[in-house]
Motif scaffolding. Structure first.
Motif, PDB file in Angstrom:
ATOM      1  N   LEU A   1     -35.926  25.054  -4.358  1.00 43.56           N
ATOM      2  CA  LEU A   1     -35.121  25.173  -5.579  1.00 43.56           C
ATOM      3  C   LEU A   1     -35.675  24.228  -6.639  1.00 43.56           C
ATOM      4  O   LEU A   1     -35.985  23.070  -6.336  1.00 43.56           O
ATOM      5  CB  LEU A   1     -33.654  24.810  -5.271  1.00 43.56           C
ATOM      6  N   VAL A   2     -35.807  24.750  -7.840  1.00 44.73           N
ATOM      7  CA  VAL A   2     -36.196  23.919  -8.976  1.00 44.73           C
ATOM      8  C   VAL A   2     -35.024  23.897  -9.947  1.00 44.73           C
ATOM      9  O   VAL A   2     -34.479  24.944 -10.298  1.00 44.73           O
ATOM     10  CB  VAL A   2     -37.462  24.472  -9.680  1.00 44.73           C
ATOM     11  N   ILE A   3     -34.628  22.681 -10.332  1.00 45.03           N
ATOM     12  CA  ILE A   3     -33.538  22.539 -11.308  1.00 45.03           C
ATOM     13  C   ILE A   3     -34.131  21.985 -12.598  1.00 45.03           C
ATOM     14  O   ILE A   3     -34.923  21.038 -12.560  1.00 45.03           O
ATOM     15  CB  ILE A   3     -32.449  21.582 -10.783  1.00 45.03           C
ATOM     16  N   VAL A   4     -33.763  22.594 -13.712  1.00 43.81           N
ATOM     17  CA  VAL A   4     -34.258  22.126 -15.008  1.00 43.81           C
ATOM     18  C   VAL A   4     -33.046  21.728 -15.848  1.00 43.81           C
ATOM     19  O   VAL A   4     -32.245  22.577 -16.235  1.00 43.81           O
ATOM     20  CB  VAL A   4     -35.083  23.218 -15.720  1.00 43.81           C
ATOM     21  N   LEU A   5     -32.906  20.419 -16.071  1.00 45.02           N
ATOM     22  CA  LEU A   5     -31.736  19.930 -16.821  1.00 45.02           C
ATOM     23  C   LEU A   5     -31.909  20.121 -18.322  1.00 45.02           C
ATOM     24  O   LEU A   5     -30.941  20.076 -19.061  1.00 45.02           O
ATOM     25  CB  LEU A   5     -31.491  18.449 -16.518  1.00 45.02           C
TER      26      LEU A   5
ATOM     27  N   THR B   1     -43.588  22.409 -21.855  1.00 45.47           N
ATOM     28  CA  THR B   1     -44.720  21.516 -21.601  1.00 45.47           C
ATOM     29  C   THR B   1     -45.014  21.306 -20.118  1.00 45.47           C
ATOM     30  O   THR B   1     -46.116  20.910 -19.763  1.00 45.47           O
ATOM     31  CB  THR B   1     -44.457  20.125 -22.232  1.00 45.47           C
ATOM     32  N   VAL B   2     -44.033  21.546 -19.268  1.00 49.94           N
ATOM     33  CA  VAL B   2     -44.221  21.287 -17.835  1.00 49.94           C
ATOM     34  C   VAL B   2     -44.111  22.610 -17.078  1.00 49.94           C
ATOM     35  O   VAL B   2     -43.204  23.402 -17.346  1.00 49.94           O
ATOM     36  CB  VAL B   2     -43.144  20.297 -17.319  1.00 49.94           C
TER      37      VAL B   2
ATOM     38  N   SER C   1     -35.933  16.629 -15.495  1.00 50.72           N
ATOM     39  CA  SER C   1     -35.010  16.209 -16.560  1.00 50.72           C
ATOM     40  C   SER C   1     -35.764  15.316 -17.527  1.00 50.72           C
ATOM     41  O   SER C   1     -36.973  15.123 -17.393  1.00 50.72           O
ATOM     42  CB  SER C   1     -33.813  15.465 -15.956  1.00 50.72           C
ATOM     43  N   ARG C   2     -35.048  14.793 -18.477  1.00 49.82           N
ATOM     44  CA  ARG C   2     -35.652  13.808 -19.381  1.00 49.82           C
ATOM     45  C   ARG C   2     -34.990  12.460 -19.136  1.00 49.82           C
ATOM     46  O   ARG C   2     -33.806  12.401 -18.781  1.00 49.82           O
ATOM     47  CB  ARG C   2     -35.448  14.217 -20.854  1.00 49.82           C
ATOM     48  N   GLY C   3     -35.763  11.394 -19.282  1.00 54.93           N
ATOM     49  CA  GLY C   3     -35.226  10.052 -19.096  1.00 54.93           C
ATOM     50  C   GLY C   3     -33.975   9.859 -19.926  1.00 54.93           C
ATOM     51  O   GLY C   3     -33.987  10.139 -21.122  1.00 54.93           O
TER      52      GLY C   3
END
Lengths: 175, 292, 368
Positions: free
Chosen positions: A69-73, A80-81, A8-10
């Motif tokens: 499992l990978v979660i991408v918020l 970039t990642v 996620s992002r801060g």
């Protein structure tokens, strides 16, 4: 042991999402841990949290290298990642995005958590609240029970819209 | 107010002859009475109270690290209050332990509003270690670390304390025990942080004969080099002998030239000090007359 | 009550349940959540304590000293620079025989700024007269912080206790843990030398060498006697609440030929490494040292030893390795790993065992 890596992002609530997810698994009678990976990151920077769920006490503190499992918020992080780094062969990806996202070689689920949050006017300091609808989506995937997901959210947040958002995500995610 | 006969500092201390710190402590403790704990950082009083297992004090004395007096005092006061005890907590510290190494803890405790009295007895140097310069050493005074006389001005401790708006703040002088006594009584009648700054003319440190402690204190006040005042909830009032000194003062040279530490002071430096006194008296007078 | 929360929260809840009268604290990453939680408990009334928001760590320990001197229960928490900043007061509090309890989030010291886990902060405070315990789970953090008051305040100990948690790794991990019904487990404080207005005396007055020497011996005696007190309190805790602790935690040690020794979270993760090595046919076991002061008696005779230090004593070696060499007469393979929050996995730990040499030293990630 089931291992989840959350990107996620801060400021997006990823750390809180990890805690609530661990709490829901705990309510299911499992052992669960949630670990934020802290650095000098500030608001907006990509951050990672780890969630482990198991039937026995968890003795591992190091980072998750081979997640189930990978979660991408925030789907823009994927530019970039390398979010699939170390993802198990049968590993799954869950992405918050308005458009369907494909991750080669892995079952990928897409859900528009941002629209769900905005439709309920769930915005905090300018950011849509994504963590509670996310919990609903994860419940749909069967990692936690729907009841525990709703209970964990209700006990963590007083605003009822959080549970509504989780329900909405549960309904919207196509498995 | 009649000063009680009870003594809380006994006659067997290891203080130097003519010690102003013992004199001040005598009246501070008489004003405070037996339900009092003293918190003392490293300073002359660490030595004056005697050597274990004896003590020259008739009330509990807690000796603490140099920088920590006000913080220990605030913790102690909170603990007493939490237990419903009214025990006075008095930090009794020298100028080094107050204006230099202890200023952070003092500032914190004053800002937090903890219920205690902090008394700084100011002998204007690190006397316990043999007279090294402190932030409270006045301009032109010789110490073992300012052999040519201090080039910097005395730190304005009272202005620093005043910036914290304590409920009660006062100055006093060893030479005026009744003024000192009355101020301690008044300070301890109020809850919250209280601060007193007391001039302590030190015979060996300032280099004057032991029998002249009182006289040196009187010269300091009469010259206006030291002013007796109090700020009760921020409102300034000049007290005691300083009322006269606001109007008419002896030349400061009469005070400076009696002390070995000012040996070698130049006429220009004396004039500079005199001008500074006249300026600061003027400021105090304005503050007394002002409405705010 | 069974719940889920961070290591920091577990400590804060233990402190709430221990009912101290005064808490004086200063925030510092990664400990801050402890004092924030306590401030909340005091504000919402679930804790009846005076919270003193001091202006520095030197003053937090000073305020605890002032409060404890009156005979009341006190607590503070700190980390890293905060801990070494209060170093002087650590000596003062132990020397004054005040049973203060403190949580320390183990964190690296600068420069450069690093907020990752490292035990150099508390280990450099080794000789202050504080008891030191290193915990490895939120549950253990809760239990140990709670028991610490009874240990510190015991009449044969009367020394302060520091509970150490690896920064972030334990302070910030969310884990399940269970709080206890605290009623009656901690006796009321009874500090024999508490300030008594009716019996005025001098505390910490000028003390000559002979007496000073005797007071130092008294501290050492309290430290030695604390071993039995720790065991007694941990036994009482196990009897009432069911969770058992000891000076060390052993894992698959019975027939072990090689033993891995570490403190804190590495001491828990290494159990997974032991399982991996066992599957490879290596008869491995692990000993997690909980109480570092007083230092436990450990029988390592006839075993190979691998020690992992998340710390270093420059010019000498890993602190834990040195203690074990001196105390147990072993010649361990000393691994320096995890400084500044460096990532160390159970696979890494297993690899340390595979490359062990008697008496050797290995800097993980630095040595080729």
């Amino acid at each position: 042991m089931y291992e989840i890596r959350l990107h996620s992002r801060g400021g997006q609530g990823g750390v809180t999402a990890a805690k609530v997810l661990a709490y829901a698994a705990f309510l299911d009678g499992k052992y669960a841990t949630a670990t934020p990976l802290y650095g000098a990151e500030r608001r907006g920077a990509p951050v990672v949290s780890f969630i482990r769920v198991d039937d026995t006490p968890i003795r591992v503190y190091s980072q998750i290298r081979t997640p189930d499992l990978v979660i991408v918020l925030d789907h823009s992080i994927m530019q970039t990642v390398d979010v699939t780094a170390g993802l198990r062969e049968d590993g799954v990806v869950l992405v918050n995005s308005p458009h369907p996202v494909e991750v080669k070689g892995h079952t990928t689920y897409t859900v528009d958590l941002t629209s769900i949050a905005l439709s309920l006017k769930m915005v905090l300091a300018g950011n849509p609240i994504l963590n509670t609808p996310l919990i609903g989506a994860i419940a749909k995937m069967g990692i936690i029970s729907r009841e525990s997901a709703e209970k964990a959210i209700a006990e963590t947040f007083s605003d009822e819209r959080n549970v509504m958002a989780a329900r909405k995500a549960f309904e919207e995610l196509k498995i | 107010m009649a000063i009680p006969d009870e003594e809380y500092i006994l006659k067997t201390t290891s203080a130097c002859a003519g010690c102003p710190s013992s004199l001040i402590l005598r009246y501070v403790t008489k004003a405070a009475g037996p339900d009092t704990v003293l918190v003392i950082p490293a300073c002359c009083t660490s030595v004056i109270q005697g050597v274990y297992p004896t003590t020259a004090m008739n009330i509990p004395v807690y000796n603490v690290a140099f920088a920590s007096a006000a913080a220990v005092g605030s913790g102690m006061s909170e603990a007493f209050r939490a237990c419903g005890k009214k025990t006075n907590v008095i930090c009794y510290a020298g100028d080094g332990g107050t204006v230099d190494i202890g200023i952070q803890a003092l500032s914190g405790a004053l800002e937090r509003g903890n219920d205690f009295l902090y008394v700084c007895y100011d002998n204007e140097a690190y006397s316990n270690t043999g007279m090294q310069r402190s932030g409270a050493t006045p301009f032109a005074a010789r110490t073992t670390t300012t052999p040519a006389g201090k080039q910097d001005l005395k730190k304005d401790l009272d202005a620093i304390v005043a910036a914290h708006n304590p409920v009660y703040q006062a100055t006093a002088c060893a030479a005026y025990p009744v003024d000192l006594y009355n101020k301690v009584v008044k300070a301890l009648s109020m809850p919250g942080p209280k601060f007193m700054h007391v001039l302590a003319p030190c015979p060996p440190g300032w280099r004057f004969p032991s029998e002249e402690t009182i006289e040196m204190g009187k010269l300091a006040v009469k010259s206006g080099m030291w002013v007796l005042w109090e700020r009760d909830h921020g409102k300034l009032a000049i007290t005691g002998a300083s009322k006269a000194a606001m109007v008419k003062r002896i030349p400061v040279a009469d005070y400076l030239t009696r002390q070995g530490r000012f040996k070698g002071i130049t006429e220009e430096q004396i004039a500079e000090i005199q001008a500074a006194i006249d300026r600061s008296i003027g400021c105090l007078q304005k503050e007394v007359e002002s409405e705010c | 009550m069974l719940m889920i929360g961070t290591g920091n929260k577990a400590v804060a809840l233990a402190v709430r349940d221990a009912k101290p009268v005064v808490v004086a604290a200063y925030p510092i990453t990664p400990q801050t959540e402890i004092v924030e939680e306590i401030a909340n408990y005091v504000t919402d009334g679930s804790m009846d304590a005076r919270y003193i928001p001091v202006e520095s760590e030197h003053s937090s320990m000073a305020a605890c000293i002032g409060a404890a001197a009156t005979g009341v229960r006190t607590f503070t928490a700190t980390s890293s620079h905060g801990l070494v900043y209060m170093c002087e007061m650590l000596h003062m509090s132990a020397g004054a025989r005040l049973p203060i309890v403190m949580a320390n989030a183990n964190r690296a010291l600068g420069p450069g700024w690093n907020i990752g886990a490292e035990q150099s902060d508390s280990l450099s405070m080794r000789d202050t007269g504080w008891l030191q315990c290193y915990v490895s789970t939120a549950q253990e953090a809760y239990d140990t912080a709670f028991m610490a008051f009874r240990i510190a305040e015991h009449e044969s100990v009367l020394l302060p206790v520091m509970i150490n948690l690896d920064g972030f790794l334990l302070t910030h991990i969310t884990q399940p843990f269970e709080t206890v019904d605290p009623e009656g487990f901690l006796p009321p404080t009874n500090t024999p030398h508490a300030i008594d207005i009716n019996h005025p005396g001098g505390y910490g007055t000028l003390t000559k060498g002979t007496e000073h020497f005797r007071f130092r011996w008294d501290i050492e005696r309290g430290m030695r006697d604390s071993v039995a007190v720790i065991q007694e309190v941990e036994e009482a805790f196990a009897g009432r609440y069911g969770r058992r602790y000891d000076m060390v935690e052993e894992y698959r040690c019975e027939d072990a030929e090689v033993v891995i020794i570490a403190m804190g979270t590495l001491g828990k993760e290494m159990e997974v490494a032991v399982d991996i090595l066992r599957e490879e046919g290596v008869r491995a076991g692990s000993i997690r040292i909980r109480w570092f002061r007083p230092f436990p008696a450990i029988d390592l005779a006839g075993r190979e030893v691998v020690v992992i230090d998340r710390d270093y004593s420059f010019g000498f070696g890993g602190v834990l390795a040195n203690e074990l060499r001196a105390k147990c007469g072993c010649r361990p393979f000393s691994v320096i790993a995890g400084l500044g929050g460096q990532e160390v996995t159970y696979d890494d730990i297993a690899s340390f065992v595979r490359i062990r040499t008697e008496g050797g030293e290995h800097w993980f990630g630095v040595d080729a």
